[in-house]
Design an enzyme around this catalytic site. Sequence first.
Site, mmCIF file in Angstrom:
data_model
loop_
_atom_site.group_PDB
_atom_site.id
_atom_site.type_symbol
_atom_site.label_atom_id
_atom_site.label_comp_id
_atom_site.label_asym_id
_atom_site.label_seq_id
_atom_site.Cartn_x
_atom_site.Cartn_y
_atom_site.Cartn_z
ATOM 1 N N ASP A 23 0.865 -1.173 0.000
ATOM 2 C CA ASP A 23 0.000 0.000 0.000
ATOM 3 C C ASP A 23 0.911 1.236 0.000
ATOM 4 O OD1 ASP A 23 -2.344 1.672 0.557
ATOM 5 O OD2 ASP A 23 -1.498 1.834 2.577
ATOM 6 N N ASP A 48 -0.247 5.211 0.864
ATOM 7 C CA ASP A 48 -0.487 6.188 1.930
ATOM 8 C C ASP A 48 -0.498 5.542 3.320
ATOM 9 O OD1 ASP A 48 -0.708 7.970 -0.104
ATOM 10 O OD2 ASP A 48 -2.858 8.335 0.111
ATOM 11 N N ASP A 79 -1.800 -0.724 5.991
ATOM 12 C CA ASP A 79 -2.101 -0.088 7.281
ATOM 13 C C ASP A 79 -3.588 0.128 7.540
ATOM 14 O OD1 ASP A 79 -2.411 2.014 5.332
ATOM 15 O OD2 ASP A 79 -2.398 3.420 6.999
HETATM 16 MG MG LIG Z 1 -2.930 3.199 3.539
#
Ligand SMILES: [Mg+2]
Length: 255
Positions: free
Chosen positions: A6, A8, A194
């Site tokens: 991922d 961001d 996340d």
């Molecule tokens: Mg993320």
Amino acid sequence: MIVFTDLDGTLLDHSSYDYAPALPTLDRLRRAGIPLVLASSKTAAEMVPLRRELGFETCPLICENGAGVVAPGETGDEIAGPYSDLRKALDKVDPPLRICFEGFGDMEPARISEVTGLPLDQALLAARRAFSEPGIWTGSDTERDAFLAQLSYQGITARHGGRFLTLSFGATKADQMAHITAEMSRSVTISLGDAPNDADMLRAADYAIVLPNAQGHPVEVAEDGGARVLRAALSGPAGWNAALGDLLTELGVTD
Ligand SMILES: [Mg+2]
């Protein structure tokens, strides 16, 4: 081995979008010839420059939350995804329901900038959709169910994430991950993420590295699933660098 990540809050810092703390482990991947596949809700137009900057143009990337893939070397400009079909399907929805959905395709660039919080130049890149249509729902929940039912007759599925209701013809980060892993003939998969929209990609991996979520929306990955779950101590690129670096060492990748 192949790594899916991922962006961001994972490879990129949640607020500054910096990836400098991850450079040592990025270098190790490049030296060892291990593919790094970027996987994000961002568009091809937003992701292709970063893939080039990181030096992984030889790898595919997963954009628009799994709705699409950009092949190695493709710039993103030549992609003909099903976006116009999505917009046509929206035109067939009953008008009283249709007006409750304000899609990116209905918005001026300044409005996209306003709803995403992106500066105008980045909002223009976020507006270059090829595979999915995010939008804001302003109607009731009952109306939304009716709206989605009319779209599902046309093969369209919806996902809720944060502010947006995102429409696509399906496919998740995990679906694309399976295709890419098979295509590149890799047997060991590592995923880093996340947030809840990374959960399927984390669960599908042999090794899932879960980073702390800066916005307080942690991702749940069951320890008893297929993946071995590792939890990074730090968030963003510093956690990415340390946790992936340790795992590479454990798996015998030389420094
Ligand atoms: Mg993320």
